[in-house]
Motif scaffolding. Structure first.
Motif, PDB file in Angstrom:
ATOM      1  N   GLY A  34      20.101  20.486  23.098  1.00 17.12           N
ATOM      2  CA  GLY A  34      19.033  21.208  23.753  1.00 17.12           C
ATOM      3  C   GLY A  34      17.683  20.955  23.140  1.00 17.12           C
ATOM      4  O   GLY A  34      17.451  20.006  22.425  1.00 17.12           O
ATOM      5  N   ASN A  38      14.792  23.707  27.587  1.00 19.33           N
ATOM      6  CA  ASN A  38      15.923  22.961  27.045  1.00 19.33           C
ATOM      7  C   ASN A  38      16.290  21.694  27.800  1.00 19.33           C
ATOM      8  O   ASN A  38      17.441  21.262  27.788  1.00 19.33           O
ATOM      9  N   TYR A  39      15.309  21.108  28.465  1.00 20.74           N
ATOM     10  CA  TYR A  39      15.441  19.739  28.952  1.00 20.74           C
ATOM     11  C   TYR A  39      14.136  19.057  28.583  1.00 20.74           C
ATOM     12  O   TYR A  39      13.093  19.316  29.176  1.00 20.74           O
ATOM     13  N   ASP A  78      19.688  25.993  29.747  1.00 23.79           N
ATOM     14  CA  ASP A  78      20.974  25.532  29.231  1.00 23.79           C
ATOM     15  C   ASP A  78      21.947  26.711  29.183  1.00 23.79           C
ATOM     16  O   ASP A  78      21.798  27.610  28.350  1.00 23.79           O
ATOM     17  N   ASN A 137      26.605  18.495  29.954  1.00 27.34           N
ATOM     18  CA  ASN A 137      25.419  19.064  29.313  1.00 27.34           C
ATOM     19  C   ASN A 137      24.506  19.547  30.438  1.00 27.34           C
ATOM     20  O   ASN A 137      23.594  18.847  30.875  1.00 27.34           O
ATOM     21  N   ILE A 148      22.071  21.828  32.995  1.00 26.74           N
ATOM     22  CA  ILE A 148      20.929  22.716  33.202  1.00 26.74           C
ATOM     23  C   ILE A 148      21.197  23.471  34.502  1.00 26.74           C
ATOM     24  O   ILE A 148      21.487  22.864  35.539  1.00 26.74           O
TER      25      ILE A 148
END
Length: 490
Positions: free
Chosen positions: A6, A86-87, A140, A364, A366
């Motif tokens: 993240g 978190n991207y 996330d 992973n 989003i």
């Protein structure tokens, strides 16, 4: 938690042109696209006191949000407020607008949309202090439901509101595993882990490139061949963050022991990472760490050193390493160009555990969240439904984002608008299937630190099996106890 999981915990550098898309996306604007308007353009006056509401010329009430950067920022009642976190690429100026914002403006021409990324200029605590709740949060779900969204009361069960049957099932299950028996978020895309490799190093050693479906046994043999010295320069055959490998493991193993509640107190949380399947994972990774002169440092050495044959890392890094401007962190353009311009990169799937196994890492993901306090619930729900439609998912895929909807159209569109990908085989991005987390009912999720490998193997030099045993008996319980003592409830 881990190197690949993240966004940064620390405030980003002020020297970057960090993205604050404080934009009103108005599809009815001239030229037919989404017009990007600075929030100041809508002001009728400057508020006398920070945090006080005031009216614009259009009659909307606006709330300024004080922040650590002293950056003027407000959210107005006539705007749909989207907060993203978190991207990493979302932090780049114009990224959101490029990959989906313009299409969003065309689809909802009468909707003003304001977008802001954590942490510049705002963090969750800034929003809470100002009494502002986003209408949509892109976040996330693996770590942040329990750490941020639940404590703020910004989660709602979307099980009966959004049809997710066409989305990546592992991503849906991941969200559910953090949702106390419901489904708090809707998966939008997966910044999945992939195998990035440097063709020039393979060519130098006369070795064939990796193919999707390569096993760890095959990767280990390649890693040994591709770890060598030449002209007083050292080359590493393989880098993979070992703790990230455990967290996103391909067996779908969950480190927490079920309790009697979907929401147990942190003090009741127990860890199990010493069963034989966990030990199998530990043994598999340990051998790579024991290859002479292939010492694990950071997977970023693919870029920083330029002498790494293979590295397992997130998909967005591959876009940046190929020097697509949208994926290079703002302010780092010259640095990345100097480091990456001589790389000849390919991409494949993460190695699998066995010859018939097709499971890559857990997704992973989003996901989109809809806080129940939003005053625009219906409008926000319609936007989220559109974001997982084939139209929107194809648009994300065109810009090099792996969509949650893996329809034929979405898969075939991947990278169409990334000129740097032309001529590169990207089929490995969609090869196989994400591992699905299991046995998560009646548990609570905490952000576990990188103890098992990072601390006990790489620092204390324990064997991998001993490291998992010490982590389970001492490291993780001490960490959880510390969280309880600090009054934290994730």
């Amino acid at each position: 938690m881990s190197e690949g999981s993240g966004a940064e915990e620390h405030p980003r550098r002020l020297t970057r042109r960090n993205f604050v898309a404080a934009s009103a996306l108005a599809g009815s604007a001239a030229l037919g696209g989404a017009a990007i308007l600075a929030p100041e353009s809508a002001r009728a006056q400057t508020p006398a006191d920070p945090g006080s509401r005031y009216a614009t010329r259009a009659g909307a009430a606006c709330t300024p949000i004080p922040n650590r950067y002293n950056k003027p920022f407000e959210v107005c009642d006539d705007e749909l407020f989207i907060f993203v976190a978190n991207y990493k690429p979302f932090e780049n100026e114009g990224f959101f607008d490029t990959v989906i914002g313009q299409k969003l403006g065309e689809k909802f021409p009468d909707t003003k949309v304001k977008v802001c990324t954590w942490d510049y200029p705002l963090r969750y605590e800034d929003l809470k202090a100002a009494g502002v709740v986003p209408d949509i949060i892109l976040e996330d779900p693996r770590r942040r439901i329990d750490r941020d969204l639940e404590p703020l009361g910004w989660t709602s069960d979307l099980t009966d509101k959004v049809d997710v049957t066409s989305l990546n099932p592992a991503a849906v299950e991941l969200v559910k595993s953090r949702s106390d028996g419901g489904m708090y978020g809707v998966p939008l895309f997966n910044d999945d882990f992939v195998l990035i490799y440097n063709k020039s190093i393979f060519d130098d050693r006369g070795v064939k490139y990796p193919k999707p479906g390569m096993t760890y046994d095959e990767a280990y043999k390649l890693a040994k061949k591709l770890t060598y010295e030449k002209d007083l320069k050292a080359y590493k055959g393989y880098l993979q963050h070992p703790d990230t490998y455990l967290y996103f493991n391909q067996l779908g193993l969950y480190p927490f022991v079920p309790t009697g509640s979907e929401n147990p107190a942190p003090g009741d949380v127990k860890i199990n990472v010493t069963s034989e399947p966990w030990m199998r994972l530990a043994d598999n990774m340990e051998r790579f760490l024991l290859i002479p002169r292939c010492t694990f440092t950071t997977v970023d050495d693919m870029r920083l050193k330029g002498r790494v044959a293979m590295a397992v890392d997130r998909l967005w890094k591959f876009m940046g390493y190929n020097l697509n401007e949208h994926y290079i962190p703002d302010g780092d353009e010259d640095e990345w160009k100097g480091q990456c311009e001589n790389l000849d990169l390919g991409i494949s799937s993460v190695p699998v555990l066995g010859g018939k196994d097709r499971c890559t890492y857990q997704p992973n993901t989003i996901a989109a969240f809809l806080p129940p306090q939003s005053r625009k619930k219906e409008q926000a729900l319609e936007v989220v439904k559109w974001l997982i439609s084939e139209e929107a998912q194809v648009e994300l895929s065109r810009h090099g984002i792996k969509p949650a909807l893996e329809s034929d159209a979405a898969v075939s569109a991947f990278g169409e608008k990334i000129p740097e990908l032309q001529g590169i085989d990207t089929s490995g991005v969609f090869w196989g299937k994400n591992a699905t987390v299991r046995d998560y009912e009646n548990t609570e999720y905490l952000d576990l630190p990188d103890l098992a490998f990072r601390h006990y193997v790489l620092e204390d030099c324990l064997s991998a099996r001993s490291a998992l045993t010490v982590a389970e008996r001492e490291g993780f319980p001490a960490y959880i106890k510390d969280q309880v003592a600090r009054g934290l409830d994730w």
